[in-house]
Design a protein around this motif. Structure first.
Motif, PDB file in Angstrom:
ATOM      1  N   SER A  39       0.848  -1.188   0.000  1.00 55.20           N
ATOM      2  CA  SER A  39       0.000   0.000   0.000  1.00 55.20           C
ATOM      3  C   SER A  39       0.881   1.235   0.000  1.00 55.20           C
ATOM      4  CB  SER A  39      -0.898   0.035   1.236  1.00 55.20           C
ATOM      5  OG  SER A  39      -1.850  -1.002   1.182  1.00 55.20           O
ATOM      6  N   PHE A  40       0.388   2.283  -0.631  1.00 52.88           N
ATOM      7  CA  PHE A  40       1.046   3.584  -0.595  1.00 52.88           C
ATOM      8  C   PHE A  40       0.388   4.372   0.522  1.00 52.88           C
ATOM      9  CE2 PHE A  40       1.030   8.095  -1.635  1.00 52.88           C
ATOM     10  CZ  PHE A  40       2.381   8.334  -1.808  1.00 52.88           C
ATOM     11  N   TRP A  41       1.201   4.905   1.429  1.00 52.97           N
ATOM     12  CA  TRP A  41       0.707   5.662   2.577  1.00 52.97           C
ATOM     13  C   TRP A  41       1.255   7.074   2.555  1.00 52.97           C
ATOM     14  CZ3 TRP A  41      -2.889   3.368   5.567  1.00 52.97           C
ATOM     15  CH2 TRP A  41      -2.976   1.977   5.520  1.00 52.97           C
ATOM     16  N   LYS A  42       0.428   8.018   2.962  1.00 56.66           N
ATOM     17  CA  LYS A  42       0.829   9.429   3.042  1.00 56.66           C
ATOM     18  C   LYS A  42       0.523   9.922   4.447  1.00 56.66           C
ATOM     19  CE  LYS A  42       1.490  13.771   1.578  1.00 56.66           C
ATOM     20  NZ  LYS A  42       1.893  14.424   2.762  1.00 56.66           N
ATOM     21  N   SER A  43       1.535  10.488   5.071  1.00 53.11           N
ATOM     22  CA  SER A  43       1.321  11.143   6.360  1.00 53.11           C
ATOM     23  C   SER A  43       1.485  12.638   6.130  1.00 53.11           C
ATOM     24  CB  SER A  43       2.329  10.633   7.391  1.00 53.11           C
ATOM     25  OG  SER A  43       3.591  11.205   7.161  1.00 53.11           O
ATOM     26  N   LYS A  44       1.461  13.421   7.183  1.00 56.04           N
ATOM     27  CA  LYS A  44       1.641  14.871   7.025  1.00 56.04           C
ATOM     28  C   LYS A  44       3.038  15.241   6.538  1.00 56.04           C
ATOM     29  CE  LYS A  44      -1.767  16.482  10.357  1.00 56.04           C
ATOM     30  NZ  LYS A  44      -2.689  17.231   9.570  1.00 56.04           N
ATOM     31  N   THR A  45       4.034  14.423   6.862  1.00 53.11           N
ATOM     32  CA  THR A  45       5.410  14.803   6.549  1.00 53.11           C
ATOM     33  C   THR A  45       6.146  13.883   5.579  1.00 53.11           C
ATOM     34  OG1 THR A  45       6.155  13.629   8.518  1.00 53.11           O
ATOM     35  CG2 THR A  45       5.740  16.006   8.741  1.00 53.11           C
ATOM     36  N   TYR A  46       5.612  12.723   5.267  1.00 50.81           N
ATOM     37  CA  TYR A  46       6.316  11.806   4.373  1.00 50.81           C
ATOM     38  C   TYR A  46       5.337  10.831   3.718  1.00 50.81           C
ATOM     39  CZ  TYR A  46       6.008   8.975   8.587  1.00 50.81           C
ATOM     40  OH  TYR A  46       5.549   8.327   9.685  1.00 50.81           O
ATOM     41  N   ALA A  47       5.828  10.126   2.706  1.00 51.71           N
ATOM     42  CA  ALA A  47       5.058   9.098   2.007  1.00 51.71           C
ATOM     43  C   ALA A  47       5.907   7.839   1.933  1.00 51.71           C
ATOM     44  CB  ALA A  47       4.683   9.589   0.613  1.00 51.71           C
ATOM     45  N   ALA A  80      10.799   4.602 -23.653  1.00 55.92           N
ATOM     46  CA  ALA A  80      10.669   6.044 -23.453  1.00 55.92           C
ATOM     47  C   ALA A  80      10.977   6.367 -21.999  1.00 55.92           C
ATOM     48  CB  ALA A  80       9.255   6.502 -23.810  1.00 55.92           C
ATOM     49  N   ARG A  81      11.895   7.311 -21.785  1.00 54.94           N
ATOM     50  CA  ARG A  81      12.248   7.789 -20.437  1.00 54.94           C
ATOM     51  C   ARG A  81      11.505   9.092 -20.204  1.00 54.94           C
ATOM     52  NH1 ARG A  81      18.331   8.594 -19.617  1.00 54.94           N
ATOM     53  NH2 ARG A  81      17.729  10.300 -20.947  1.00 54.94           N
ATOM     54  N   TRP A  82      10.581   9.085 -19.264  1.00 53.63           N
ATOM     55  CA  TRP A  82       9.838  10.290 -18.899  1.00 53.63           C
ATOM     56  C   TRP A  82      10.556  10.912 -17.701  1.00 53.63           C
ATOM     57  CZ3 TRP A  82       3.849   9.830 -19.050  1.00 53.63           C
ATOM     58  CH2 TRP A  82       3.443   8.976 -20.081  1.00 53.63           C
ATOM     59  N   HIS A  83      11.048  12.124 -17.834  1.00 51.98           N
ATOM     60  CA  HIS A  83      11.723  12.776 -16.716  1.00 51.98           C
ATOM     61  C   HIS A  83      10.679  13.391 -15.780  1.00 51.98           C
ATOM     62  CE1 HIS A  83      14.032  15.848 -14.505  1.00 51.98           C
ATOM     63  NE2 HIS A  83      14.837  14.805 -14.387  1.00 51.98           N
ATOM     64  N   ILE A  84      10.793  13.064 -14.499  1.00 45.85           N
ATOM     65  CA  ILE A  84       9.851  13.502 -13.465  1.00 45.85           C
ATOM     66  C   ILE A  84      10.412  14.735 -12.765  1.00 45.85           C
ATOM     67  CG2 ILE A  84       8.801  12.854 -11.263  1.00 45.85           C
ATOM     68  CD1 ILE A  84       9.055   9.900 -12.259  1.00 45.85           C
ATOM     69  N   SER A  85       9.623  15.814 -12.731  1.00 45.96           N
ATOM     70  CA  SER A  85      10.026  17.011 -11.987  1.00 45.96           C
ATOM     71  C   SER A  85       8.801  17.614 -11.314  1.00 45.96           C
ATOM     72  CB  SER A  85      10.676  18.031 -12.933  1.00 45.96           C
ATOM     73  OG  SER A  85       9.749  18.491 -13.889  1.00 45.96           O
ATOM     74  N   ASP A  86       9.034  18.531 -10.387  1.00 48.91           N
ATOM     75  CA  ASP A  86       7.957  19.259  -9.692  1.00 48.91           C
ATOM     76  C   ASP A  86       6.866  18.343  -9.137  1.00 48.91           C
ATOM     77  OD1 ASP A  86       9.249  21.660 -10.320  1.00 48.91           O
ATOM     78  OD2 ASP A  86       8.207  21.808 -12.236  1.00 48.91           O
ATOM     79  N   VAL A  87       7.275  17.345  -8.379  1.00 45.69           N
ATOM     80  CA  VAL A  87       6.328  16.382  -7.804  1.00 45.69           C
ATOM     81  C   VAL A  87       5.511  17.037  -6.700  1.00 45.69           C
ATOM     82  CG1 VAL A  87       6.108  14.194  -6.557  1.00 45.69           C
ATOM     83  CG2 VAL A  87       7.854  14.451  -8.338  1.00 45.69           C
ATOM     84  N   LYS A  88       4.203  16.803  -6.721  1.00 44.00           N
ATOM     85  CA  LYS A  88       3.296  17.243  -5.655  1.00 44.00           C
ATOM     86  C   LYS A  88       2.456  16.046  -5.246  1.00 44.00           C
ATOM     87  CE  LYS A  88       2.927  21.955  -7.270  1.00 44.00           C
ATOM     88  NZ  LYS A  88       2.770  22.371  -8.634  1.00 44.00           N
ATOM     89  N   ILE A  89       2.556  15.656  -3.989  1.00 43.34           N
ATOM     90  CA  ILE A  89       1.725  14.575  -3.459  1.00 43.34           C
ATOM     91  C   ILE A  89       0.585  15.236  -2.695  1.00 43.34           C
ATOM     92  CG2 ILE A  89       1.637  12.521  -1.994  1.00 43.34           C
ATOM     93  CD1 ILE A  89       3.365  12.216  -4.553  1.00 43.34           C
ATOM     94  N   TYR A  90      -0.632  14.870  -3.041  1.00 42.74           N
ATOM     95  CA  TYR A  90      -1.806  15.497  -2.431  1.00 42.74           C
ATOM     96  C   TYR A  90      -1.965  15.090  -0.967  1.00 42.74           C
ATOM     97  CZ  TYR A  90      -3.123  16.046  -7.373  1.00 42.74           C
ATOM     98  OH  TYR A  90      -3.144  16.339  -8.712  1.00 42.74           O
ATOM     99  N   ASP A  91      -2.459  16.031  -0.152  1.00 45.48           N
ATOM    100  CA  ASP A  91      -2.783  15.705   1.238  1.00 45.48           C
ATOM    101  C   ASP A  91      -3.925  14.694   1.289  1.00 45.48           C
ATOM    102  OD1 ASP A  91      -0.845  17.374   2.294  1.00 45.48           O
ATOM    103  OD2 ASP A  91      -2.199  19.092   2.409  1.00 45.48           O
ATOM    104  N   GLN A  92      -4.876  14.839   0.380  1.00 50.19           N
ATOM    105  CA  GLN A  92      -5.996  13.911   0.264  1.00 50.19           C
ATOM    106  C   GLN A  92      -6.017  13.341  -1.154  1.00 50.19           C
ATOM    107  OE1 GLN A  92      -8.321  12.833   2.513  1.00 50.19           O
ATOM    108  NE2 GLN A  92      -7.154  13.930   4.064  1.00 50.19           N
TER     109      GLN A  92
END
Length: 146
Positions: free
Chosen positions: A49-57, A112-124
């Motif tokens: 499972s992928f988990w998100k807390s207030k400070t980390y994922a 195909a290599r997709w370069h990942i930048s400016d990642v935003k993980i949602y709070d919800q």
């Protein structure tokens, strides 16, 4: 403007959220000019499972406290794909995928290599229906940008 909804397993979602995974490898890529926005759909997984807390994922195989939010089966965040390049399917360190797995996946073809930048993980995490979809894409699909 078009964007992309991309399906990613929980293990890889956690590595993207941590900044360790900066390349996503696929057999195909969108016919969009870079940069473009990618929404991250975290796939269902029986083991992780992928988990998100207030400070980390993070990703793991057990339940957590009531403050951590599970992201499986939801859109957990977004990133900007600012560069796409073709690669022969050998070692791509920033993808975090082992060489042998890449070779097997490529099966002698270019990846195909997709370069990942400016990642935003949602709070919800968000529902697929927020993106006009009833089912997640097998790999990726186009969606209208918000």
């Amino acid at each position: 403007m078009k964007s992309v909804l991309i399906s990613i397993r929980p293990k890889w979602c956690a590595l993207i959220a941590s900044g360790k995974k900066t390349i996503e490898v696929r057999k195909t890529y969108p016919k969009l000019p870079t940069p473009f926005k990618c929404y991250i759909y975290c796939t269902q997984d029986k083991g992780l499972s992928f988990w998100k807390s207030k400070t980390y994922a993070y990703a793991d195989d057990r339940s957590h406290n009531m403050f951590d939010i599970r992201g499986n089966g939801k859109v957990i965040g977004e990133f900007v794909c600012d560069l796409i390049g073709l690669h022969p399917g050998t070692d791509i360190p920033s993808s975090c995928v082992p060489v042998e797995a890449l070779k097997k996946y490529a099966n002698g073809k270019m990846l195909a290599r997709w370069h990942i930048s400016d990642v935003k993980i949602y709070d919800q995490p968000r529902e697929l229906r927020d993106f006009g979809k009833k089912r997640p894409p097998q790999s990726w699909c186009y969606v209208d940008a918000e």
